[in-house]
Design a protein around this motif. Structure first.
Motif, short mmCIF file in Angstrom:
data_model
loop_
_atom_site.label_atom_id
_atom_site.label_comp_id
_atom_site.label_asym_id
_atom_site.label_seq_id
_atom_site.Cartn_x
_atom_site.Cartn_y
_atom_site.Cartn_z
N ALA A 111 0.85 -1.17 0.04
CA ALA A 111 -0.04 0.06 -0.21
C ALA A 111 0.85 1.21 -0.10
CB ALA A 111 -0.80 -0.17 1.33
N THR A 112 0.25 2.43 -0.49
CA THR A 112 0.87 3.59 -0.30
C THR A 112 1.22 4.03 1.34
OG1 THR A 112 -0.05 4.42 -2.53
CG2 THR A 112 0.96 6.17 -1.09
N CYS A 113 2.32 4.23 1.30
CA CYS A 113 2.70 4.72 2.86
C CYS A 113 3.33 5.96 2.78
CB CYS A 113 3.49 3.49 3.57
SG CYS A 113 2.58 2.10 4.10
N VAL A 114 3.77 6.62 4.04
CA VAL A 114 4.49 7.62 4.08
C VAL A 114 5.97 7.01 4.36
CG1 VAL A 114 2.89 9.45 4.32
CG2 VAL A 114 3.99 8.31 6.26
N GLU A 115 7.07 7.88 4.08
CA GLU A 115 8.50 7.62 4.57
C GLU A 115 8.84 8.92 5.59
OE1 GLU A 115 10.45 4.88 1.19
OE2 GLU A 115 10.12 7.05 0.57
N VAL A 116 9.84 8.44 6.29
CA VAL A 116 10.22 9.52 7.31
C VAL A 116 11.68 9.55 7.25
CG1 VAL A 116 10.31 10.61 9.64
CG2 VAL A 116 8.22 9.42 8.74
N ALA A 117 12.50 10.80 7.18
CA ALA A 117 13.77 10.94 7.47
C ALA A 117 13.97 11.96 8.41
CB ALA A 117 14.48 11.35 6.13
N LYS A 118 15.07 11.96 9.06
CA LYS A 118 15.55 13.24 9.79
C LYS A 118 16.91 13.91 9.28
CE LYS A 118 16.46 14.79 14.50
NZ LYS A 118 16.81 14.23 15.81
N VAL A 119 16.83 14.97 8.80
CA VAL A 119 18.05 15.72 8.40
C VAL A 119 18.15 17.14 8.78
CG1 VAL A 119 18.89 16.80 6.13
CG2 VAL A 119 17.43 14.65 5.97
N ASP A 120 19.26 17.39 9.33
CA ASP A 120 19.49 18.63 10.13
C ASP A 120 18.45 19.21 11.10
OD1 ASP A 120 21.95 18.70 8.46
OD2 ASP A 120 20.73 20.00 6.83
N GLY A 121 18.26 18.23 12.08
CA GLY A 121 17.39 18.43 12.83
C GLY A 121 15.85 18.51 12.64
N ARG A 122 15.47 18.37 11.28
CA ARG A 122 14.12 18.28 10.99
C ARG A 122 13.66 16.94 10.41
NH1 ARG A 122 12.01 23.31 10.96
NH2 ARG A 122 10.35 22.72 9.28
N PHE A 123 12.31 16.71 10.63
CA PHE A 123 11.74 15.39 10.02
C PHE A 123 10.97 15.69 8.98
CE2 PHE A 123 12.46 14.81 14.66
CZ PHE A 123 12.94 13.55 14.65
N LEU A 124 11.49 14.88 8.01
CA LEU A 124 10.82 15.03 6.57
C LEU A 124 9.96 13.88 6.41
CD1 LEU A 124 14.20 15.79 4.78
CD2 LEU A 124 12.71 17.55 5.69
N VAL A 125 8.86 14.15 5.60
CA VAL A 125 7.73 13.21 5.40
C VAL A 125 7.54 13.19 3.83
CG1 VAL A 125 5.58 12.29 6.03
CG2 VAL A 125 6.68 13.44 7.79
N ARG A 126 7.54 12.11 3.15
CA ARG A 126 7.14 11.93 1.54
C ARG A 126 6.21 10.82 1.33
NH1 ARG A 126 12.79 10.19 -1.15
NH2 ARG A 126 12.87 8.39 -0.41
N ASP A 127 5.68 10.86 0.46
CA ASP A 127 4.87 9.61 -0.31
C ASP A 127 5.70 8.58 -0.63
OD1 ASP A 127 3.38 7.80 -1.76
OD2 ASP A 127 2.08 9.44 -2.53
N SER A 128 5.54 7.36 -0.29
CA SER A 128 6.57 6.38 -0.64
C SER A 128 6.35 5.95 -2.06
CB SER A 128 6.42 4.81 0.28
OG SER A 128 5.26 4.27 -0.12
N LYS A 129 5.49 5.99 -2.80
CA LYS A 129 5.07 5.87 -4.01
C LYS A 129 5.51 7.06 -5.05
CE LYS A 129 2.92 1.82 -3.61
NZ LYS A 129 3.25 0.81 -4.04
N ASN A 130 5.91 8.18 -4.61
CA ASN A 130 6.29 9.39 -5.25
C ASN A 130 7.38 9.97 -4.54
OD1 ASN A 130 6.47 11.48 -7.05
ND2 ASN A 130 4.51 12.50 -6.35
#
Length: 64
Positions: A18-37
Motif C-alpha cells: 500500500a501507499t505509505c509515508v516515509e520519514v527521514a531526519k535531516v539537519d534536525g528536521r523531520f521530513l515526510v514524503r509519499d513512498s510511491k512518489n
C-alpha cells in the motif's frame, strides 16, 4: 534535492504494498514524503512539531 533523496528514509513495516509515508531526519528536521512518489512534495517538521504528532498518534487523536 540530492540531499533529500540521499537521506536515510524509513518506511513502516506495516505498509506492505500500500501507499505509505516515509520519514527521514535531516539537519534536525523531520521530513515526510509519499513512498510511491519519492520525487514529489516533502513536508518538513521541527523536532517539537514531530514530537507533538507522535504524542497525538499515541493518544489516539488521529483514530477515525
Amino acid at each position: 534535492m540530492h540531499e533529500i533523496n540521499a537521506a536515510p528514509w524509513r518506511k513502516s513495516s506495516r505498509c506492505g504494498s500500500a501507499t505509505c509515508v516515509e520519514v527521514a531526519k535531516v539537519d534536525g528536521r523531520f521530513l515526510v514524503r509519499d513512498s510511491k512518489n519519492p520525487d514529489g512534495a516533502v513536508l518538513s517538521f521541527t523536532e517539537e512539531e514531530w514530537a507533538a504528532f507522535v504524542e497525538g498518534v499515541g493518544a489516539g487523536e488521529f483514530h477515525f
